[in-house]
Scaffold this motif. Structure first.
Motif, mmCIF file in Angstrom:
data_model
loop_
_atom_site.group_PDB
_atom_site.id
_atom_site.type_symbol
_atom_site.label_atom_id
_atom_site.label_comp_id
_atom_site.label_asym_id
_atom_site.label_seq_id
_atom_site.Cartn_x
_atom_site.Cartn_y
_atom_site.Cartn_z
ATOM 1 N N ALA A 260 0.868 -1.176 0.000
ATOM 2 C CA ALA A 260 0.000 0.000 0.000
ATOM 3 C C ALA A 260 0.905 1.225 0.000
ATOM 4 O O ALA A 260 1.459 1.596 1.035
ATOM 5 N N GLN A 261 1.064 1.832 -1.171
ATOM 6 C CA GLN A 261 2.013 2.945 -1.318
ATOM 7 C C GLN A 261 1.318 4.279 -1.112
ATOM 8 O O GLN A 261 0.511 4.711 -1.926
ATOM 9 N N GLY A 262 1.647 4.918 -0.007
ATOM 10 C CA GLY A 262 1.059 6.205 0.312
ATOM 11 C C GLY A 262 1.740 7.350 -0.408
ATOM 12 O O GLY A 262 2.797 7.195 -1.038
ATOM 13 N N ALA A 263 1.130 8.526 -0.298
ATOM 14 C CA ALA A 263 1.619 9.712 -1.004
ATOM 15 C C ALA A 263 3.018 10.130 -0.568
ATOM 16 O O ALA A 263 3.749 10.763 -1.321
ATOM 17 N N GLU A 264 3.403 9.759 0.666
ATOM 18 C CA GLU A 264 4.694 10.204 1.203
ATOM 19 C C GLU A 264 5.887 9.490 0.576
ATOM 20 O O GLU A 264 7.031 9.898 0.738
ATOM 21 N N ALA A 265 5.628 8.395 -0.139
ATOM 22 C CA ALA A 265 6.708 7.544 -0.641
ATOM 23 C C ALA A 265 7.603 8.270 -1.636
ATOM 24 O O ALA A 265 7.135 9.041 -2.482
ATOM 25 N N GLY A 266 8.902 8.008 -1.543
ATOM 26 C CA GLY A 266 9.842 8.553 -2.503
ATOM 27 C C GLY A 266 9.873 7.727 -3.773
ATOM 28 O O GLY A 266 9.428 6.582 -3.809
ATOM 29 N N GLY B 99 -4.912 8.460 -13.516
ATOM 30 C CA GLY B 99 -4.806 9.440 -12.442
ATOM 31 C C GLY B 99 -3.678 9.105 -11.492
ATOM 32 O O GLY B 99 -3.201 7.974 -11.441
ATOM 33 N N ILE B 100 -3.202 10.096 -10.769
ATOM 34 C CA ILE B 100 -2.139 9.913 -9.789
ATOM 35 C C ILE B 100 -2.767 10.021 -8.407
ATOM 36 O O ILE B 100 -3.270 11.068 -8.017
ATOM 37 N N HIS B 101 -2.747 8.908 -7.676
ATOM 38 C CA HIS B 101 -3.408 8.867 -6.377
ATOM 39 C C HIS B 101 -2.432 9.256 -5.276
ATOM 40 O O HIS B 101 -1.385 8.645 -5.139
ATOM 41 N N LEU B 102 -2.796 10.266 -4.505
ATOM 42 C CA LEU B 102 -1.925 10.754 -3.450
ATOM 43 C C LEU B 102 -2.653 10.712 -2.099
ATOM 44 O O LEU B 102 -2.924 11.736 -1.479
ATOM 45 N N VAL B 103 -2.948 9.494 -1.671
ATOM 46 C CA VAL B 103 -3.561 9.278 -0.365
ATOM 47 C C VAL B 103 -2.451 8.974 0.634
ATOM 48 O O VAL B 103 -1.572 8.152 0.364
ATOM 49 N N GLY B 104 -2.466 9.620 1.787
ATOM 50 C CA GLY B 104 -1.423 9.410 2.782
ATOM 51 C C GLY B 104 -1.376 7.973 3.273
ATOM 52 O O GLY B 104 -2.409 7.287 3.356
ATOM 53 N N THR B 105 -0.190 7.506 3.624
ATOM 54 C CA THR B 105 0.005 6.121 4.040
ATOM 55 C C THR B 105 -0.885 5.733 5.209
ATOM 56 O O THR B 105 -1.509 4.668 5.206
ATOM 57 N N MET B 106 -0.940 6.568 6.230
ATOM 58 C CA MET B 106 -1.698 6.222 7.425
ATOM 59 C C MET B 106 -3.204 6.231 7.187
ATOM 60 O O MET B 106 -3.966 5.656 7.962
ATOM 61 N N SER B 107 -3.652 6.862 6.120
ATOM 62 C CA SER B 107 -5.061 6.788 5.730
ATOM 63 C C SER B 107 -5.296 5.607 4.802
ATOM 64 O O SER B 107 -6.314 4.905 4.908
ATOM 65 N N LEU B 108 -4.356 5.364 3.897
ATOM 66 C CA LEU B 108 -4.520 4.324 2.884
ATOM 67 C C LEU B 108 -4.437 2.918 3.468
ATOM 68 O O LEU B 108 -5.224 2.033 3.113
ATOM 69 N N VAL B 109 -3.491 2.701 4.378
ATOM 70 C CA VAL B 109 -3.239 1.344 4.880
ATOM 71 C C VAL B 109 -4.463 0.679 5.500
ATOM 72 O O VAL B 109 -4.843 -0.427 5.091
ATOM 73 N N PRO B 110 -5.133 1.296 6.491
ATOM 74 C CA PRO B 110 -6.270 0.588 7.092
ATOM 75 C C PRO B 110 -7.409 0.354 6.113
ATOM 76 O O PRO B 110 -8.131 -0.647 6.218
ATOM 77 N N GLN B 111 -7.574 1.253 5.139
ATOM 78 C CA GLN B 111 -8.633 1.069 4.154
ATOM 79 C C GLN B 111 -8.334 -0.116 3.236
ATOM 80 O O GLN B 111 -9.229 -0.906 2.899
ATOM 81 N N ILE B 112 -7.060 -0.256 2.831
ATOM 82 C CA ILE B 112 -6.694 -1.403 2.006
ATOM 83 C C ILE B 112 -6.728 -2.688 2.828
ATOM 84 O O ILE B 112 -7.173 -3.740 2.344
ATOM 85 N N VAL B 113 -6.282 -2.612 4.074
ATOM 86 C CA VAL B 113 -6.338 -3.789 4.955
ATOM 87 C C VAL B 113 -7.766 -4.324 5.031
ATOM 88 O O VAL B 113 -8.014 -5.530 4.889
ATOM 89 N N ASP B 114 -8.719 -3.438 5.238
ATOM 90 C CA ASP B 114 -10.119 -3.850 5.332
ATOM 91 C C ASP B 114 -10.646 -4.397 4.004
ATOM 92 O O ASP B 114 -11.432 -5.342 3.974
ATOM 93 N N ALA B 115 -10.182 -3.803 2.901
ATOM 94 C CA ALA B 115 -10.722 -4.159 1.583
ATOM 95 C C ALA B 115 -10.206 -5.500 1.071
ATOM 96 O O ALA B 115 -10.902 -6.165 0.295
#
Length: 391
Positions: free
Chosen positions: A191-197, A206-222
């Motif tokens: 789950a690659q968040g927006a902060e990644a280098g 599209g370019i998705h820029l969701v922060g890691t700490m927001s993206l991770v739990p949503q992907i975990v659940d999905a």
């Protein structure tokens, strides 16, 4: 659950740290150093020829202790569907030629600045993708983990790798992408968040820029019960702890290892990351270096790369850390050639800057937490993480 996946998960439970694949940085020496400390090292194989990648895999194995032989992986770049010399077939020949010419005009001032007024921009030479041969090589070599970025792999190809004993992982930058990867049959998801280098792993438009700490739990659940590896902005034990609390099985760390003692990254690259006068706001997501969105330092090349059409009234650096013209729309009058042509256009400039120790016209990929990076040994970095996790 297959025994290969169980082995990876057991390793994650002992030490939930993964070396993020970084082209030109995650060399065999660094990968092996990570693995021998109990973490999992992923080697960036995308830009390597089949022969080079074969040598890399052999070297990694030679450097690994016996108990860590199953602790490494190889990351591959999925080429566009309907590959046309590595360029998406969505572009007509005329559109592609026009876009390349606009890009050549845009990079010319930087070549002239670096090499003199009489210089001409070289014709971009794009090497055809050897992706299929790389996949075959990973099977032949018995690579324990194969990860993918920039796209989806056909379910039949995933199964072929799994039947050959490989653990297969995909990269998602949104929940929608993660669900598609789960449907394809992958064993785990980054789950690659927006902060990644470095480059964004997005494969949907599209370019998705969701922060890691927001993206991770949503992907975990999905995608439950698939393991999820958090990636982006994680540089020490605090980040790993936070990602675990959100349901991640492990955390991928890139920039913090890029500057480590064992890293063979360019000294210029390390120096720029470790500069004390840097601000956490100094990175930006841009496509001007390679044609794909990637996060790195904002420098003269990024800030001065202007639209070809002077009537376009926008700047690539905008509030909110997002270049407004980065999302490719077919037929748009963009002055950035598609990947990998833009990369071929800028590579000679990159080599010149490395030779002259000039950071102003070269990509300097790094994540948003770069101020946490040190020049410590890998063992010291991992020791700090273990201390935080009380391992």
């Amino acid at each position: 659950m297959r025994i290969e996946v169980q082995r990876v998960l057991q390793r994650f439970r002992r030490l939930p740290v993964v070396l993020a694949p970084m082209a030109g940085v995650s060399t065999p020496r660094l990968v092996a150093a990570i693995c021998n400390e109990g973490a999992t090292g992923i080697h960036a194989g995308g830009f390597r020829s089949v022969m080079q990648l074969a040598q890399d895999i052999d070297e990694i194995r030679s450097l690994l202790g016996e108990e860590h032989q199953h602790a490494f992986g190889v990351n591959l770049m999925v080429p566009p569907e309907g590959e046309n010399g590595g360029v998406d077939d969505a572009y007509s020949k005329l559109e592609l030629a026009q876009q390349i010419e606009r890009a050549r005009v845009s990079v010319l001032p930087f070549y002239q600045r670096a090499q003199g007024a009489s210089v001409v921009v070289p014709t971009p030479k794009v090497t055809p993708s050897c992706y299929k041969e790389q996949v075959d090589l990973c099977l032949d070599k018995g690579v324990p983990v194969v990860t993918f970025v920039f796209g989806r792999v056909k379910p039949s190809e995933i199964k072929r790798l799994q039947d050959g004993g490989c653990v297969v992982m995909g990269t998602a930058t949104s929940v929608e992408e993660a669900i598609l990867l789960r449907q394809d049959g992958v064993d785990a998801i980054f789950a690659q968040g927006a902060e990644a280098g470095g480059h964004r792993g997005s494969f949907l438009r599209g370019i998705h820029l969701v922060g890691t700490m927001s993206l991770v739990p949503q992907i975990v659940d999905a995608v439950y019960p698939l393991p999820v590896i958090a990636a982006g902005g994680i540089a020490d034990g605090r980040g790993v702890t936070a990602a675990r609390a959100l349901g991640a099985s492990a955390s991928a760390i890139g920039t913090a290892f890029l500057t480590s003692n064992e890293s063979e990254a360019q000294p210029l690259h390390k120096r720029e990351i470790l500069r004390k006068d840097r601000s956490e706001t100094d990175t930006i997501v841009t496509d001007v270096f390679t044609g794909k969105a990637a996060r790195g330092f904002c420098n003269d090349f990024v800030s001065q790369y202007r639209p070809h059409n002077s009537n376009q009234q926008f700047d690539r650096i905008t509030q909110g850390d997002m270049p407004v013209d980065i999302t490719r729309i077919r037929g748009e009058q963009s002055n950035v050639a598609p990947y990998p042509i833009q990369q071929a256009l800028t590579n000679p400039l990159k080599q010149f800057c490395i030779a002259h120790n000039d950071p102003t016209l070269i990509s300097m990929w790094c994540g948003q937490s770069f101020r946490l990076a040190t020049d410590n040994k890998v063992s010291r970095i991992i020791e700090e993480i273990k201390d935080k996790l009380r391992l």
